[in-house]
Design a protein around this motif. Structure first.
Motif, mmCIF file in Angstrom:
data_model
loop_
_atom_site.group_PDB
_atom_site.id
_atom_site.type_symbol
_atom_site.label_atom_id
_atom_site.label_comp_id
_atom_site.label_asym_id
_atom_site.label_seq_id
_atom_site.Cartn_x
_atom_site.Cartn_y
_atom_site.Cartn_z
ATOM 1 N N ASP A 74 43.574 45.173 43.257
ATOM 2 C CA ASP A 74 43.017 45.784 42.177
ATOM 3 C C ASP A 74 42.921 45.394 40.950
ATOM 4 O O ASP A 74 42.341 45.522 39.940
ATOM 5 C CB ASP A 74 43.875 47.239 42.393
ATOM 6 C CG ASP A 74 43.571 48.177 43.322
ATOM 7 O OD1 ASP A 74 42.329 48.334 43.736
ATOM 8 O OD2 ASP A 74 44.423 48.873 43.844
ATOM 9 N N ARG A 145 34.659 50.065 36.205
ATOM 10 C CA ARG A 145 33.518 50.639 36.940
ATOM 11 C C ARG A 145 32.270 51.317 36.288
ATOM 12 O O ARG A 145 31.558 51.477 36.836
ATOM 13 C CB ARG A 145 34.275 51.483 37.752
ATOM 14 C CG ARG A 145 35.048 50.982 38.788
ATOM 15 C CD ARG A 145 35.805 52.289 39.673
ATOM 16 N NE ARG A 145 36.816 51.880 40.681
ATOM 17 C CZ ARG A 145 37.375 52.343 41.441
ATOM 18 N NH1 ARG A 145 37.187 53.665 41.509
ATOM 19 N NH2 ARG A 145 38.517 51.967 42.113
ATOM 20 N N ASP A 203 36.923 46.452 43.819
ATOM 21 C CA ASP A 203 37.388 45.631 45.103
ATOM 22 C C ASP A 203 37.034 46.468 46.369
ATOM 23 O O ASP A 203 37.118 47.660 46.206
ATOM 24 C CB ASP A 203 38.914 45.222 44.986
ATOM 25 C CG ASP A 203 39.628 46.352 45.109
ATOM 26 O OD1 ASP A 203 39.438 47.304 44.282
ATOM 27 O OD2 ASP A 203 40.779 46.244 45.794
HETATM 28 MG MG LIG Z 1 40.514 48.980 44.104
#
Ligand SMILES: [Mg+2]
Length: 312
Positions: A74, A145, A203
Motif C-alpha cells: 500500500d 487513485r 496496488d
Molecule cells: Mg491497496
C-alpha cells in the motif's frame, strides 16, 4: 511455562533500531518518531486473518513476510518510502516455534527495506495479524487513485494471476508460482520512481479489474483494456486463455502496481523499468466514461463474471 507478553515481545520483536528518526521504539506506552520536514506521512493498515487471508498451513516465516509485504504494498502504491511499522498480534497460544518463524520472515523483509518495528501489542485469541505502516513522500508527490485523466495509458508491473493460480492449484503449482502467493514482493522502488510520472496508481490486492475500477471510480473516468495484452507468466500462458484471463483479471494477491501515465511521460517508463528490474506493460487507456471495457483482440467485449475479490 508459557511466555508472558513482555517476554514474548522482548524475545521475538524487540530488535535494535537502526533508524535515527526513531527517538523511542518498543518498550514505552507509545513510540516517539521524528518525521522529516517537507514530507507527508503516508499511513496505512491491513489485517490478515488465518483461513481468510492466508492458509492455516502456510509456513510461519512466509506469514511473517506476507503480513508486512501486503502492508508495504500500500505504501508502494502511494509512492512512499517506508519507515516504520506497528504490529498487533493475536495468537491462540505463545507457540515459540511459530513466533520464531514469523518474526524471522517479518524482519527479513523489514531489514531489506529499512523498516523499523516501533511498537505493538499481543493478545490471546484466534490468529489475527494487524499491522500499521508509515512512510514518507515529498509534499504533493504521492501517487493517488483520483488523478487518472482521459487519454492516459494504463500500465501494470510484472505478471498477473500467478498468486491466484497458486491458490487454486496449491498441490501442483511449481515453487516459483507458490512464492508469488507466499512471498509477494512490494513494488516499493517502482512506486517511488513513478512520483511525478504516474497520474494515478493502486496496488493489485483484490484483482486487476476490481483495483483498476477503484482508480476509475475515484478519477470519475472509464477505461478500455486489451485483455490479450495482460502480462502473463509462462505458467499462465500454457493455460486455456479463458482461465488465464480470469486469473489475470480477477484473482487477487498479486501485489503488482496498476498505474496510469499521461502520454507525455510514457517515454520515461523504459528507464524506470530497467532501474526497478520489473517489466511494465501497457494494457489500455483511460476514457472519459463508459466504465471498464474489456476487449478481445478482435475488439469484441469480454464480460467478467467475477470482478475481483470482495471482502464482504
Ligand atoms: Mg491497496
Amino acid at each position: 511455562m508459557p511466555l508472558t507478553e513482555f517476554e514474548l515481545i522482548s524475545r521475538y520483536f524487540d530488535r535494535p533500531v537502526r533508524r535515527d528518526d526513531v527517538a523511542l521504539g518498543i518498550g514505552d506506552d507509545a513510540a516517539l518518531l521524528r518525521p522529516p520536514p517537507g514530507r507527508e506521512l503516508a499511513l496505512s493498515t491491513d489485517t490478515l486473518i488465518a483461513g481468510v487471508h492466508f492458509r492455516d498451513d502456510f509456513p510461519p516465516r512466509d506469514i511473517g513476510h506476507r503480513a508486512l509485504a501486503v502492508n508495504l504494498s500500500d505504501l508502494a502504491a502511494m509512492g512512499a518510502e517506508p519507515a516504520w511499522a506497528i504490529l498487533a498480534l493475536t495468537l491462540p497460544a505463545a507457540d515459540e516455534q511459530w513466533l520464531d518463524g514469523f518474526s524471522t520472515g517479518f524482519f527479513e523483509l523489514a531489514d531489506a527495506h529499512h523498516v523499523a518495528l516501533v511498537g505493538g501489542n499481543t493478545a490471546r485469541g484466534p490468529l489475527n495479524i494487524t499491522l500499521a505502516v508509515a512512510g514518507f513522500v515529498p509534499v504533493g508527490m504521492a501517487l493517488r487513485r483520483d488523478g487518472a485523466r482521459a487519454g492516459d495509458a494504463i500500465y501494470v508491473s510484472g505478471t498477473l494471476g500467478d498468486a491466484g493460480y497458486a491458490l487454486e492449484n496449491w498441490r501442483t503449482a511449481d515453487a516459483a508460482t507458490r512464492q508469488r502467493l507466499l512471498r509477494p514482493l512490494p513494488r516499493l522502488a517502482l512506486g517511488m520512481a513513478l512520483r511525478g510520472v504516474a497520474s494515478g496508481a493502486i496496488d493489485i490486492s483484490d484483482g486487476f479489474a476490481a483495483d483498476l475500477g477503484h482508480i476509475l471510480e475515484r478519477s470519475r473516468a472509464g477505461a478500455r483494456v486489451a485483455v490479450e495484452r495482460l502480462p502473463l507468466s509462462p505458467v499462465l500462458h500454457k493455460l486455456d486463455r479463458s482461465v488465464a484471463w480470469r486469473l489475470a483479471l480477477s484473482s487477487g494477491d498479486d501485489y503488482e502496481l496498476c498505474f496510469t501515465v499521461p502520454p507525455a511521460r510514457e517515454g520515461d517508463l523504459s528507464a524506470i523499468s530497467a532501474r526497478c528490474g520489473c517489466a511494465l506493460t501497457r494494457v489500455g487507456e483511460i476514457t472519459a466514461g463508459g466504465g471498464l471495457q474489456l476487449l478481445a483482440a478482435d475488439g469484441a467485449a469480454i464480460t467478467l463474471e467475477r470482478a475481483g475479490h470482495r471482502h464482504f
